[in-house]
Design a protein around this motif. Structure first.
Motif, PDB file in Angstrom:
ATOM      1  N   ALA A  12       0.772  -1.199   0.056  1.00 49.06           N
ATOM      2  CA  ALA A  12      -0.009  -0.040  -0.078  1.00 49.06           C
ATOM      3  C   ALA A  12       0.658   1.420  -0.059  1.00 49.06           C
ATOM      4  O   ALA A  12       0.345   2.215  -0.577  1.00 49.06           O
ATOM      5  CB  ALA A  12      -0.972   0.090   1.100  1.00 49.06           C
ATOM      6  N   ASN A  13       1.946   1.236   0.643  1.00 52.25           N
ATOM      7  CA  ASN A  13       2.827   2.360   0.740  1.00 52.25           C
ATOM      8  C   ASN A  13       4.014   2.266   0.558  1.00 52.25           C
ATOM      9  O   ASN A  13       5.204   2.970   1.316  1.00 52.25           O
ATOM     10  CB  ASN A  13       2.410   2.798   2.391  1.00 52.25           C
ATOM     11  N   PRO A  14       4.482   1.889  -0.631  1.00 54.41           N
ATOM     12  CA  PRO A  14       6.036   1.703  -1.032  1.00 54.41           C
ATOM     13  C   PRO A  14       6.757   2.940  -1.143  1.00 54.41           C
ATOM     14  O   PRO A  14       7.912   3.145  -0.465  1.00 54.41           O
ATOM     15  CB  PRO A  14       6.044   1.082  -2.179  1.00 54.41           C
ATOM     16  N   ASP A  15       6.273   4.100  -1.581  1.00 57.23           N
ATOM     17  CA  ASP A  15       7.053   5.482  -1.536  1.00 57.23           C
ATOM     18  C   ASP A  15       7.229   6.251  -0.137  1.00 57.23           C
ATOM     19  O   ASP A  15       8.202   6.515   0.119  1.00 57.23           O
ATOM     20  CB  ASP A  15       6.251   6.356  -2.456  1.00 57.23           C
ATOM     21  N   LEU A  16       6.014   6.079   0.748  1.00 56.53           N
ATOM     22  CA  LEU A  16       6.241   6.594   1.955  1.00 56.53           C
ATOM     23  C   LEU A  16       7.387   5.729   2.794  1.00 56.53           C
ATOM     24  O   LEU A  16       7.947   6.176   3.449  1.00 56.53           O
ATOM     25  CB  LEU A  16       4.928   6.550   2.575  1.00 56.53           C
ATOM     26  N   SER A  17       7.261   4.434   2.542  1.00 57.47           N
ATOM     27  CA  SER A  17       8.103   3.457   3.389  1.00 57.47           C
ATOM     28  C   SER A  17       9.479   3.942   2.939  1.00 57.47           C
ATOM     29  O   SER A  17      10.626   3.995   3.765  1.00 57.47           O
ATOM     30  CB  SER A  17       7.752   1.929   2.914  1.00 57.47           C
ATOM     31  N   GLU A  18       9.853   4.345   1.817  1.00 55.59           N
ATOM     32  CA  GLU A  18      11.183   4.675   1.343  1.00 55.59           C
ATOM     33  C   GLU A  18      11.643   5.840   1.858  1.00 55.59           C
ATOM     34  O   GLU A  18      12.649   6.077   2.186  1.00 55.59           O
ATOM     35  CB  GLU A  18      11.163   4.833  -0.092  1.00 55.59           C
ATOM     36  N   VAL A  28      14.615  -0.464   3.549  1.00 58.08           N
ATOM     37  CA  VAL A  28      13.557  -1.203   3.642  1.00 58.08           C
ATOM     38  C   VAL A  28      14.067  -2.593   3.468  1.00 58.08           C
ATOM     39  O   VAL A  28      14.561  -2.979   2.492  1.00 58.08           O
ATOM     40  CB  VAL A  28      12.449  -0.794   2.713  1.00 58.08           C
ATOM     41  N   SER A  29      13.585  -3.410   4.385  1.00 51.09           N
ATOM     42  CA  SER A  29      14.052  -4.901   4.459  1.00 51.09           C
ATOM     43  C   SER A  29      13.130  -5.629   3.201  1.00 51.09           C
ATOM     44  O   SER A  29      12.001  -5.232   2.746  1.00 51.09           O
ATOM     45  CB  SER A  29      13.579  -5.595   5.707  1.00 51.09           C
ATOM     46  N   THR A  30      13.850  -6.671   2.977  1.00 49.81           N
ATOM     47  CA  THR A  30      13.281  -7.397   1.758  1.00 49.81           C
ATOM     48  C   THR A  30      11.946  -8.512   2.109  1.00 49.81           C
ATOM     49  O   THR A  30      12.241  -9.133   3.204  1.00 49.81           O
ATOM     50  CB  THR A  30      14.243  -8.297   0.818  1.00 49.81           C
ATOM     51  N   MET A  31      10.987  -8.505   1.356  1.00 50.85           N
ATOM     52  CA  MET A  31       9.894  -9.366   1.617  1.00 50.85           C
ATOM     53  C   MET A  31       9.165  -9.754   0.033  1.00 50.85           C
ATOM     54  O   MET A  31       9.208  -8.744  -0.675  1.00 50.85           O
ATOM     55  CB  MET A  31       8.847  -8.756   2.400  1.00 50.85           C
ATOM     56  N   GLY A  32       8.720 -10.738   0.033  1.00 54.48           N
ATOM     57  CA  GLY A  32       7.845 -11.181  -1.272  1.00 54.48           C
ATOM     58  C   GLY A  32       6.481 -11.156  -0.971  1.00 54.48           C
ATOM     59  O   GLY A  32       6.222 -12.009   0.026  1.00 54.48           O
ATOM     60  N   ILE A  33       5.841 -10.751  -1.811  1.00 58.66           N
ATOM     61  CA  ILE A  33       4.236 -10.603  -1.616  1.00 58.66           C
ATOM     62  C   ILE A  33       3.986 -11.028  -2.872  1.00 58.66           C
ATOM     63  O   ILE A  33       4.101 -10.324  -3.938  1.00 58.66           O
ATOM     64  CB  ILE A  33       3.757  -9.343  -1.112  1.00 58.66           C
ATOM     65  N   ASP A  53      13.299  -6.049  16.193  1.00 59.34           N
ATOM     66  CA  ASP A  53      12.421  -5.013  16.343  1.00 59.34           C
ATOM     67  C   ASP A  53      11.609  -4.661  14.919  1.00 59.34           C
ATOM     68  O   ASP A  53      12.384  -3.865  14.115  1.00 59.34           O
ATOM     69  CB  ASP A  53      12.777  -3.605  16.950  1.00 59.34           C
ATOM     70  N   ILE A  54      10.365  -5.200  14.796  1.00 52.69           N
ATOM     71  CA  ILE A  54       9.814  -4.769  13.193  1.00 52.69           C
ATOM     72  C   ILE A  54       8.719  -4.026  13.350  1.00 52.69           C
ATOM     73  O   ILE A  54       7.865  -3.830  14.173  1.00 52.69           O
ATOM     74  CB  ILE A  54       9.393  -6.301  12.813  1.00 52.69           C
ATOM     75  N   PHE A  55       8.845  -3.020  12.242  1.00 48.63           N
ATOM     76  CA  PHE A  55       7.897  -2.028  11.952  1.00 48.63           C
ATOM     77  C   PHE A  55       7.306  -2.429  10.409  1.00 48.63           C
ATOM     78  O   PHE A  55       8.206  -2.578   9.481  1.00 48.63           O
ATOM     79  CB  PHE A  55       8.525  -0.617  12.097  1.00 48.63           C
ATOM     80  N   ILE A  56       5.910  -2.414  10.454  1.00 50.50           N
ATOM     81  CA  ILE A  56       5.409  -2.862   9.048  1.00 50.50           C
ATOM     82  C   ILE A  56       4.750  -1.589   8.340  1.00 50.50           C
ATOM     83  O   ILE A  56       3.528  -1.198   9.486  1.00 50.50           O
ATOM     84  CB  ILE A  56       4.490  -4.096   9.131  1.00 50.50           C
ATOM     85  N   VAL A  57       4.984  -0.975   7.493  1.00 54.18           N
ATOM     86  CA  VAL A  57       4.338   0.395   7.018  1.00 54.18           C
ATOM     87  C   VAL A  57       3.243  -0.145   6.058  1.00 54.18           C
ATOM     88  O   VAL A  57       3.615  -0.772   5.005  1.00 54.18           O
ATOM     89  CB  VAL A  57       5.144   1.327   6.500  1.00 54.18           C
ATOM     90  N   GLN A  58       1.880  -0.084   6.640  1.00 55.19           N
ATOM     91  CA  GLN A  58       0.837  -0.653   5.423  1.00 55.19           C
ATOM     92  C   GLN A  58      -0.364   0.221   5.964  1.00 55.19           C
ATOM     93  O   GLN A  58      -1.042   0.023   6.854  1.00 55.19           O
ATOM     94  CB  GLN A  58       0.741  -1.961   5.771  1.00 55.19           C
ATOM     95  N   SER A  59      -0.832   0.981   5.107  1.00 55.94           N
ATOM     96  CA  SER A  59      -2.135   1.861   5.153  1.00 55.94           C
ATOM     97  C   SER A  59      -3.373   0.692   4.795  1.00 55.94           C
ATOM     98  O   SER A  59      -3.064   0.135   3.667  1.00 55.94           O
ATOM     99  CB  SER A  59      -2.275   3.137   4.236  1.00 55.94           C
ATOM    100  N   THR A  60      -4.478   0.587   5.156  1.00 53.17           N
ATOM    101  CA  THR A  60      -5.452  -0.009   5.126  1.00 53.17           C
ATOM    102  C   THR A  60      -6.512   0.772   4.207  1.00 53.17           C
ATOM    103  O   THR A  60      -7.726   0.903   4.485  1.00 53.17           O
ATOM    104  CB  THR A  60      -6.222  -0.815   6.106  1.00 53.17           C
ATOM    105  N   CYS A  61      -5.861   1.051   3.124  1.00 49.36           N
ATOM    106  CA  CYS A  61      -6.739   1.886   1.958  1.00 49.36           C
ATOM    107  C   CYS A  61      -7.060   1.164   0.863  1.00 49.36           C
ATOM    108  O   CYS A  61      -6.982  -0.241   1.228  1.00 49.36           O
ATOM    109  CB  CYS A  61      -5.953   3.165   1.500  1.00 49.36           C
TER     110      CYS A  61
END
Length: 319
Positions: A12-18, A28-33, A53-61
């Motif tokens: 949902a938020n790749p640009d904001l995460s960057e 930004v750590s690597t993950m496959g979706i 210590d994990i932080f997951i950036v994801q808007s539920t839009c």
């Protein structure tokens, strides 16, 4: 901290995460979706997160249900991979408007989403400008409801230097406290004494307004409408029209979440509003851009909150 901070991004938020990662000075750590043919979401964490210590950036839009399920699956994957702590960074919290029973036999969806996020394995939630503060009480884990107000006020200061006789306007009675808080920061930042007005709105149903009345005097004023979100922009544009009919000189608007669904952008384009300042808590798709709409980033607010949570420092300064 003895454990490593890692930042992950949902789709949902790749640009904001960057932007947040650059503020923190990490990648930004690597993950496959992936998506299966039937629409199921597949998630794989592509690096070791044990004891992190994990932080997951994801808007539920939009698409709300897909993004919510994706967040839950990422969280579950982190929990099963032995992450030390998992914080869901949800810049925009979907289903927030369904926070109480307004008619018989309806769900309180905001509370259900809170239980889903908790059940997936989150230890903490960071969000920005929840639709109503009591949503924090739907969780049994810590929730930090950050405010986009500082970046919105700063953007007004830099772009709208010719404002005169300013009046801050809430588009409905429920947002009066938010608008008054905005006015306080505006007055302090500008060394100003802005007035305030409130719109009395009655809805027929979601996204349909029966009537809107102005409470307050806006004659000869530069009005700034303050809201937490813009969906179809129906409320915003109707409020702006009422303000102009009551003698306002110019109308501007500020909001945190630019959903801009349906005719949202078109409504703003055709309205009397001169500029709308919003943040990037919701992705800035090409169909949601217009010369009247100004986007500002909340990356600095989120990155500072993440840094303070990771270092076990107080984040009250951010409020």
């Amino acid at each position: 901290m003895s454990y490593t901070l890692k930042l992950f991004s949902g789709t949902a938020n790749p640009d904001l995460s960057e932007q947040v990662s650059k503020q923190l000075g990490i990648s930004v750590s690597t993950m496959g979706i992936t998506r299966f043919v039937d629409g199921e979401v597949g998630v794989q964490i592509l690096e070791n997160v044990r004891g992190c210590d994990i932080f997951i950036v994801q808007s539920t839009c939009t698409p709300v249900n897909d993004n919510l399920m994706e967040l839950a699956l990422i969280t579950d994957a982190m929990r099963r991979a032995s992450a030390k702590r998992i914080t869901a960074v949800i810049p925009y919290y979907g289903y927030a408007r369904q926070d109480r029973k307004t008619k018989p036999r309806v769900p309180i969806s905001a509370a259900l989403v809170a239980r889903l996020v908790e059940s997936a394995g989150c230890d903490r939630v960071l969000s920005i400008d929840l639709h109503c503060g009591q949503i924090q009480g739907f969780f049994k884990i810590p929730v930090d409801n950050l405010m986009a107000k500082p970046v919105l006020v700063q953007e007004i200061m830099s772009r709208l230097r010719d404002l005169e006789n300013v009046c801050i306007v809430s588009p409905d009675a429920g947002g009066a406290e938010r608008a008054d808080s905005f006015r306080h920061d505006f007055n302090r930042s500008f060394d100003y004494n802005a007035g305030m007005a409130v719109m009395n709105k009655k809805r027929v149903e979601a996204n349909k307004i029966e009537r809107m009345e102005l409470v307050g005097n806006v004659q000869g004023c530069d009005c700034i409408i303050v809201d937490d979100m813009i969906d179809t922009a129906g409320t915003l544009c109707t409020a702006a029209k009422v303000l102009m009919e009551n003698g306002a000189k110019r109308v501007f608007a500020c909001a945190t979440h630019a959903l801009l669904n349906g005719r949202g952008v078109k409504n703003i384009e055709e309205s009397v509003i001169e500029k709308v300042i919003v943040t990037n808590t919701v992705p800035q798709n090409k169909d949601k851009t217009h010369e009247k709409i100004i986007y500002v980033s909340v990356a600095r607010i989120l990155s500072e909150a993440i840094r303070r949570v990771h270092n076990e420092e107080s984040i009250s300064i951010l409020f």
